[in-house]
Design a protein around this motif. Structure first.
Motif, PDB file in Angstrom:
ATOM      1  N   UNK A   1       0.848  -1.183   0.000  1.00  0.00           N
ATOM      2  CA  UNK A   1       0.000   0.000   0.000  1.00  0.00           C
ATOM      3  C   UNK A   1       0.886   1.237   0.000  1.00  0.00           C
ATOM      4  N   UNK A   2       0.636   2.163  -0.909  1.00  0.00           N
ATOM      5  CA  UNK A   2       1.475   3.348  -1.022  1.00  0.00           C
ATOM      6  C   UNK A   2       1.111   4.379   0.048  1.00  0.00           C
ATOM      7  N   UNK A   3       2.122   5.090   0.512  1.00  0.00           N
ATOM      8  CA  UNK A   3       1.920   6.142   1.511  1.00  0.00           C
ATOM      9  C   UNK A   3       1.470   7.414   0.811  1.00  0.00           C
ATOM     10  N   UNK A   4       0.347   7.959   1.246  1.00  0.00           N
ATOM     11  CA  UNK A   4      -0.163   9.190   0.653  1.00  0.00           C
ATOM     12  C   UNK A   4       0.278  10.364   1.511  1.00  0.00           C
ATOM     13  N   UNK A   5       0.964  11.324   0.914  1.00  0.00           N
ATOM     14  CA  UNK A   5       1.450  12.482   1.653  1.00  0.00           C
ATOM     15  C   UNK A   5       0.555  13.678   1.402  1.00  0.00           C
ATOM     16  N   UNK A   6       0.035  14.247   2.478  1.00  0.00           N
ATOM     17  CA  UNK A   6      -0.799  15.435   2.400  1.00  0.00           C
ATOM     18  C   UNK A   6      -0.525  16.272   3.630  1.00  0.00           C
ATOM     19  N   UNK A   7      -0.860  17.556   3.545  1.00  0.00           N
ATOM     20  CA  UNK A   7      -0.588  18.473   4.631  1.00  0.00           C
ATOM     21  C   UNK A   7      -1.727  19.475   4.734  1.00  0.00           C
ATOM     22  N   UNK A   8      -1.693  20.302   5.752  1.00  0.00           N
ATOM     23  CA  UNK A   8      -2.695  21.335   5.956  1.00  0.00           C
ATOM     24  C   UNK A   8      -2.726  22.271   4.749  1.00  0.00           C
ATOM     25  N   UNK A   9      -3.904  22.685   4.332  1.00  0.00           N
ATOM     26  CA  UNK A   9      -4.151  23.590   3.198  1.00  0.00           C
ATOM     27  C   UNK A   9      -3.877  22.973   1.836  1.00  0.00           C
ATOM     28  N   UNK A  10      -3.663  21.654   1.757  1.00  0.00           N
ATOM     29  CA  UNK A  10      -3.559  20.986   0.455  1.00  0.00           C
ATOM     30  C   UNK A  10      -4.950  20.849  -0.155  1.00  0.00           C
ATOM     31  N   UNK A  11      -5.012  20.828  -1.482  1.00  0.00           N
ATOM     32  CA  UNK A  11      -6.250  20.551  -2.201  1.00  0.00           C
ATOM     33  C   UNK A  11      -6.189  19.080  -2.606  1.00  0.00           C
ATOM     34  N   UNK A  12      -7.212  18.305  -2.209  1.00  0.00           N
ATOM     35  CA  UNK A  12      -7.226  16.876  -2.514  1.00  0.00           C
ATOM     36  C   UNK A  12      -8.459  16.521  -3.324  1.00  0.00           C
ATOM     37  N   UNK A  13      -8.352  15.432  -4.064  1.00  0.00           N
ATOM     38  CA  UNK A  13      -9.486  14.907  -4.826  1.00  0.00           C
ATOM     39  C   UNK A  13      -9.950  13.637  -4.136  1.00  0.00           C
ATOM     40  N   UNK A  14     -11.261  13.544  -3.892  1.00  0.00           N
ATOM     41  CA  UNK A  14     -11.829  12.375  -3.237  1.00  0.00           C
ATOM     42  C   UNK A  14     -12.356  11.417  -4.310  1.00  0.00           C
ATOM     43  N   UNK A  15     -12.588  10.159  -3.928  1.00  0.00           N
ATOM     44  CA  UNK A  15     -13.070   9.166  -4.893  1.00  0.00           C
ATOM     45  C   UNK A  15     -14.482   9.466  -5.367  1.00  0.00           C
ATOM     46  N   UNK A  16     -15.351   9.934  -4.464  1.00  0.00           N
ATOM     47  CA  UNK A  16     -16.725  10.266  -4.838  1.00  0.00           C
ATOM     48  C   UNK A  16     -16.932  11.764  -4.763  1.00  0.00           C
ATOM     49  N   UNK A  17     -17.632  12.365  -5.725  1.00  0.00           N
ATOM     50  CA  UNK A  17     -17.873  13.814  -5.668  1.00  0.00           C
ATOM     51  C   UNK A  17     -18.901  14.172  -4.603  1.00  0.00           C
ATOM     52  N   UNK A  18     -18.860  15.409  -4.157  1.00  0.00           N
ATOM     53  CA  UNK A  18     -19.838  15.944  -3.213  1.00  0.00           C
ATOM     54  C   UNK A  18     -21.165  16.106  -3.964  1.00  0.00           C
ATOM     55  N   UNK A  19     -22.312  16.064  -3.284  1.00  0.00           N
ATOM     56  CA  UNK A  19     -23.599  16.233  -3.979  1.00  0.00           C
ATOM     57  C   UNK A  19     -23.719  17.534  -4.776  1.00  0.00           C
ATOM     58  N   UNK A  20     -22.934  18.562  -4.425  1.00  0.00           N
ATOM     59  CA  UNK A  20     -22.988  19.816  -5.195  1.00  0.00           C
ATOM     60  C   UNK A  20     -22.290  19.665  -6.548  1.00  0.00           C
ATOM     61  N   UNK A  21     -21.557  18.566  -6.758  1.00  0.00           N
ATOM     62  CA  UNK A  21     -20.903  18.313  -8.045  1.00  0.00           C
ATOM     63  C   UNK A  21     -19.400  18.511  -8.016  1.00  0.00           C
ATOM     64  N   UNK A  22     -18.877  19.107  -6.979  1.00  0.00           N
ATOM     65  CA  UNK A  22     -17.439  19.384  -6.874  1.00  0.00           C
ATOM     66  C   UNK A  22     -16.708  18.175  -6.299  1.00  0.00           C
TER      67      UNK A  22
END
Length: 61
Positions: A1-22
């Motif tokens: 399993x790969x290590x995902x690196x993220x930090x505060x104020x990063x913009x991330x993409x989720x697997x499922x979109x939010x109901x608003x479409x974003x």
């Protein structure tokens, strides 16, 4: 399993979109739980870190 690196104020993409479409979210709080804010409608949710790791697709910025 790969290590995902993220930090505060990063913009991330989720697997499922939010109901608003974003599908882009900004990390606004980190700790045991991670709070993310939708960049489309400014709705924020808090997820446990383990659940966030499963639902995150990739770091955009």
């Amino acid at each position: 399993m790969s290590e995902k690196n993220y930090d505060l104020n990063n913009i991330v993409e989720m697997k499922k979109p939010h109901p608003c479409g974003e599908n882009r979210w900004k990390i606004i709080r980190m700790g045991m739980d991670i709070r993310i804010k939708c960049l489309g409608c400014d709705h924020s949710i808090m997820l446990p870190r383990r659940e966030f790791d499963k639902k995150m697709k990739k770091v955009l910025e």
